[in-house]
Design a protein around this motif. Structure first.
Motif, PDB file in Angstrom:
ATOM      1  N   MET A   1       0.984  -1.509   0.010  1.00 21.76           N
ATOM      2  CA  MET A   1       0.168  -0.037  -0.207  1.00 21.76           C
ATOM      3  C   MET A   1       0.929   1.378  -0.265  1.00 21.76           C
ATOM      4  SD  MET A   1      -2.828   1.487   2.980  1.00 21.76           S
ATOM      5  CE  MET A   1      -3.941  -0.453   2.441  1.00 21.76           C
ATOM      6  N   THR A   2       0.721   2.633  -0.876  1.00 17.84           N
ATOM      7  CA  THR A   2       1.452   3.727  -0.889  1.00 17.84           C
ATOM      8  C   THR A   2       0.896   4.557  -0.512  1.00 17.84           C
ATOM      9  OG1 THR A   2       0.364   4.451  -2.620  1.00 17.84           O
ATOM     10  CG2 THR A   2       2.071   3.083  -3.571  1.00 17.84           C
ATOM     11  N   LEU A   3       1.643   5.366   0.271  1.00 15.13           N
ATOM     12  CA  LEU A   3       1.111   6.229   1.605  1.00 15.13           C
ATOM     13  C   LEU A   3       0.098   7.694   0.965  1.00 15.13           C
ATOM     14  CD1 LEU A   3       1.869   8.251   3.806  1.00 15.13           C
ATOM     15  CD2 LEU A   3       3.520   9.599   2.422  1.00 15.13           C
ATOM     16  N   LEU A   4      -0.255   7.144   0.052  1.00 12.51           N
ATOM     17  CA  LEU A   4      -1.616   8.103  -0.473  1.00 12.51           C
ATOM     18  C   LEU A   4      -2.781   7.679   0.081  1.00 12.51           C
ATOM     19  CD1 LEU A   4       0.166  10.221  -4.167  1.00 12.51           C
ATOM     20  CD2 LEU A   4      -0.371  11.252  -2.104  1.00 12.51           C
ATOM     21  N   THR A   5      -2.890   6.256  -0.844  1.00 13.35           N
ATOM     22  CA  THR A   5      -3.684   5.801  -0.321  1.00 13.35           C
ATOM     23  C   THR A   5      -4.216   5.231   1.479  1.00 13.35           C
ATOM     24  OG1 THR A   5      -2.769   3.213  -0.329  1.00 13.35           O
ATOM     25  CG2 THR A   5      -3.678   4.012  -1.684  1.00 13.35           C
ATOM     26  N   ARG A   6      -3.269   4.683   2.360  1.00 16.17           N
ATOM     27  CA  ARG A   6      -3.582   5.550   3.339  1.00 16.17           C
ATOM     28  C   ARG A   6      -4.426   6.694   4.144  1.00 16.17           C
ATOM     29  NH1 ARG A   6       2.656   4.501   6.303  1.00 16.17           N
ATOM     30  NH2 ARG A   6       1.179   5.103   7.896  1.00 16.17           N
ATOM     31  N   PRO A   7      -4.716   6.100   5.434  1.00 18.33           N
ATOM     32  CA  PRO A   7      -5.743   7.058   5.730  1.00 18.33           C
ATOM     33  C   PRO A   7      -4.940   8.500   6.397  1.00 18.33           C
ATOM     34  CG  PRO A   7      -6.679   5.354   6.856  1.00 18.33           C
ATOM     35  CD  PRO A   7      -5.634   4.524   5.802  1.00 18.33           C
ATOM     36  N   ASP A   8      -3.746   8.512   6.979  1.00 23.67           N
ATOM     37  CA  ASP A   8      -2.695   9.037   6.995  1.00 23.67           C
ATOM     38  C   ASP A   8      -2.217   9.715   6.655  1.00 23.67           C
ATOM     39  OD1 ASP A   8      -1.122   7.009   6.467  1.00 23.67           O
ATOM     40  OD2 ASP A   8       0.275   7.398   7.887  1.00 23.67           O
ATOM     41  N   ALA A   9      -2.724  10.107   4.765  1.00 29.96           N
ATOM     42  CA  ALA A   9      -2.027  10.583   3.990  1.00 29.96           C
ATOM     43  C   ALA A   9      -3.134  11.991   4.474  1.00 29.96           C
ATOM     44  CB  ALA A   9      -2.918  10.932   2.322  1.00 29.96           C
ATOM     45  N   TYR A  10      -2.780  12.945   5.033  1.00 28.20           N
ATOM     46  CA  TYR A  10      -2.955  14.265   5.574  1.00 28.20           C
ATOM     47  C   TYR A  10      -2.790  15.225   4.255  1.00 28.20           C
ATOM     48  CZ  TYR A  10      -3.368  12.934   9.742  1.00 28.20           C
ATOM     49  OH  TYR A  10      -4.227  12.096  11.198  1.00 28.20           O
ATOM     50  N   GLY A  11      -3.328  15.882   3.809  1.00 28.47           N
ATOM     51  CA  GLY A  11      -3.144  17.215   3.540  1.00 28.47           C
ATOM     52  C   GLY A  11      -2.053  18.407   3.709  1.00 28.47           C
ATOM     53  N   THR A  12      -1.774  19.645   2.772  1.00 25.61           N
ATOM     54  CA  THR A  12      -0.809  20.257   3.367  1.00 25.61           C
ATOM     55  C   THR A  12      -0.834  21.572   2.969  1.00 25.61           C
ATOM     56  OG1 THR A  12       0.458  19.660   2.116  1.00 25.61           O
ATOM     57  CG2 THR A  12       0.757  18.712   3.566  1.00 25.61           C
ATOM     58  N   LEU A  13      -0.529  22.671   3.261  1.00 26.56           N
ATOM     59  CA  LEU A  13      -0.589  23.579   2.590  1.00 26.56           C
ATOM     60  C   LEU A  13       0.027  24.336   1.986  1.00 26.56           C
ATOM     61  CD1 LEU A  13      -1.642  25.725   6.347  1.00 26.56           C
ATOM     62  CD2 LEU A  13      -2.903  25.091   4.626  1.00 26.56           C
ATOM     63  N   ILE A  14       0.016  24.471   1.229  1.00 23.98           N
ATOM     64  CA  ILE A  14       0.545  24.503  -0.382  1.00 23.98           C
ATOM     65  C   ILE A  14       0.940  26.334  -0.202  1.00 23.98           C
ATOM     66  CG2 ILE A  14       0.664  23.178  -1.541  1.00 23.98           C
ATOM     67  CD1 ILE A  14      -1.088  24.784  -3.116  1.00 23.98           C
ATOM     68  N   ASP A  15      -0.130  27.100   0.693  1.00 27.95           N
ATOM     69  CA  ASP A  15       0.199  28.941   1.287  1.00 27.95           C
ATOM     70  C   ASP A  15      -0.256  28.334   2.811  1.00 27.95           C
ATOM     71  OD1 ASP A  15      -2.045  29.591   0.542  1.00 27.95           O
ATOM     72  OD2 ASP A  15      -1.128  30.567  -1.889  1.00 27.95           O
ATOM     73  N   PRO A  16      -0.394  30.125   3.200  1.00 29.54           N
ATOM     74  CA  PRO A  16      -0.936  30.449   4.543  1.00 29.54           C
ATOM     75  C   PRO A  16      -2.558  29.956   4.116  1.00 29.54           C
ATOM     76  CG  PRO A  16       0.371  32.085   4.479  1.00 29.54           C
ATOM     77  CD  PRO A  16       0.321  30.988   2.762  1.00 29.54           C
ATOM     78  N   THR A  17      -3.149  30.064   3.447  1.00 31.84           N
ATOM     79  CA  THR A  17      -4.799  29.842   3.657  1.00 31.84           C
ATOM     80  C   THR A  17      -4.989  29.016   2.389  1.00 31.84           C
ATOM     81  OG1 THR A  17      -5.047  31.380   1.140  1.00 31.84           O
ATOM     82  CG2 THR A  17      -4.862  31.538   3.971  1.00 31.84           C
ATOM     83  N   THR A  18      -4.362  28.135   1.788  1.00 33.10           N
ATOM     84  CA  THR A  18      -4.679  27.101   0.785  1.00 33.10           C
ATOM     85  C   THR A  18      -3.998  25.784   0.784  1.00 33.10           C
ATOM     86  OG1 THR A  18      -4.359  28.725  -1.377  1.00 33.10           O
ATOM     87  CG2 THR A  18      -4.332  26.494  -1.789  1.00 33.10           C
ATOM     88  N   LEU A  19      -5.287  24.156   1.256  1.00 33.47           N
ATOM     89  CA  LEU A  19      -4.661  23.085   0.734  1.00 33.47           C
ATOM     90  C   LEU A  19      -5.003  22.543   0.025  1.00 33.47           C
ATOM     91  CD1 LEU A  19      -4.918  20.639   3.701  1.00 33.47           C
ATOM     92  CD2 LEU A  19      -7.096  20.834   2.623  1.00 33.47           C
ATOM     93  N   LYS A  20      -3.987  21.379   0.098  1.00 37.99           N
ATOM     94  CA  LYS A  20      -3.299  20.557  -0.829  1.00 37.99           C
ATOM     95  C   LYS A  20      -3.721  18.756  -0.261  1.00 37.99           C
ATOM     96  CE  LYS A  20       0.058  19.036  -4.627  1.00 37.99           C
ATOM     97  NZ  LYS A  20       1.559  19.374  -4.667  1.00 37.99           N
ATOM     98  N   ILE A  21      -4.644  17.952  -1.026  1.00 40.77           N
ATOM     99  CA  ILE A  21      -4.388  16.563  -0.140  1.00 40.77           C
ATOM    100  C   ILE A  21      -4.893  16.089  -1.382  1.00 40.77           C
ATOM    101  CG2 ILE A  21      -7.372  16.910  -0.177  1.00 40.77           C
ATOM    102  CD1 ILE A  21      -6.289  15.341   2.427  1.00 40.77           C
ATOM    103  N   GLN A  22      -4.201  14.542  -1.368  1.00 42.42           N
ATOM    104  CA  GLN A  22      -3.883  13.830  -2.668  1.00 42.42           C
ATOM    105  C   GLN A  22      -3.951  12.135  -2.074  1.00 42.42           C
ATOM    106  OE1 GLN A  22      -0.080  15.015  -3.694  1.00 42.42           O
ATOM    107  NE2 GLN A  22      -0.631  15.140  -5.817  1.00 42.42           N
ATOM    108  N   ARG A  23      -4.748  11.762  -3.399  1.00 41.79           N
ATOM    109  CA  ARG A  23      -5.146  10.664  -3.512  1.00 41.79           C
ATOM    110  C   ARG A  23      -4.773   9.360  -4.560  1.00 41.79           C
ATOM    111  NH1 ARG A  23      -5.612  11.720   1.377  1.00 41.79           N
ATOM    112  NH2 ARG A  23      -6.446  11.455   3.185  1.00 41.79           N
TER     113      ARG A  23
END
Length: 177
Positions: A1-23
């Motif tokens: 299982m890759t990191l991106l499919t795990r439930p702990d694949a948290y989103g990150t801020l790509i700037d102070p007001t923008t969330l990026k999350i992947q699966r």
């Protein structure tokens, strides 16, 4: 299982007001595109509603989060059984990119990229105006995408609301104040 499919694949801020999350999801790309654009499939992980496939067209979104999983868990105070909004398609390049306005925020972009037999889904939610909105949205996207990942893989997802509550607490610790 890759990191991106795990439930702990948290989103990150790509700037102070923008969330990026992947699966990373089982493909092909047209199948995942259908989960984004077809009401019957989208309601299984996010929200139902009509969507005409053209820029500027309205998008009806009807959330019934307590129907996403069995058991649904306990909704937090202030969340009802149903939430409705009408947004607008802001960007469209099937089956790779879908942009939708999103209330008082800067909107959401869904990007799909084939990766062998899988598809990388990237969700970018722009201009989250305050910390409370940032935490709610981060936990929401994470929980909704976990439901999508489970459904796309033919698995039963974990309790939506219980997951959301745990994730909101986690994001409160992970994201800068």
């Amino acid at each position: 299982m890759t990191l991106l499919t795990r439930p702990d694949a948290y989103g990150t801020l790509i700037d102070p007001t923008t969330l990026k999350i992947q699966r990373l999801l089982p493909g092909p790309i047209d199948r995942i595109w259908a989960y984004l654009t077809e009401s019957d499939l989208r309601r299984q992980w996010l929200a139902s509603g009509t969507m005409e496939m053209k820029v500027g067209a309205p998008v009806e979104l009807v959330w019934r989060n307590s129907e996403l999983t069995d058991p649904p868990g306990n909704p937090p105070e202030g969340f009802g059984d149903e939430h409705r909004r009408t947004e607008e398609i802001t960007e469209l390049d099937p089956p790779r990119t879908l942009g939708i306005s999103w209330g008082e925020t800067g909107g959401v972009t869904f990007e799909l990229e084939p990766k062998g037999t899988e598809v990388l889904l990237t969700v970018i939610h722009r201009w989250l105006p305050d910390r409370q909105t940032l935490l709610n949205v981060s936990a929401g996207w994470h929980a909704h995408l976990d439901v999508l990942a489970a459904r796309a893989a033919g698995r039963e997802p974990v309790s939506f609301w219980d997951s959301w509550a745990d994730l909101k607490s986690d994001y409160g610790k992970r994201l800068p104040a």
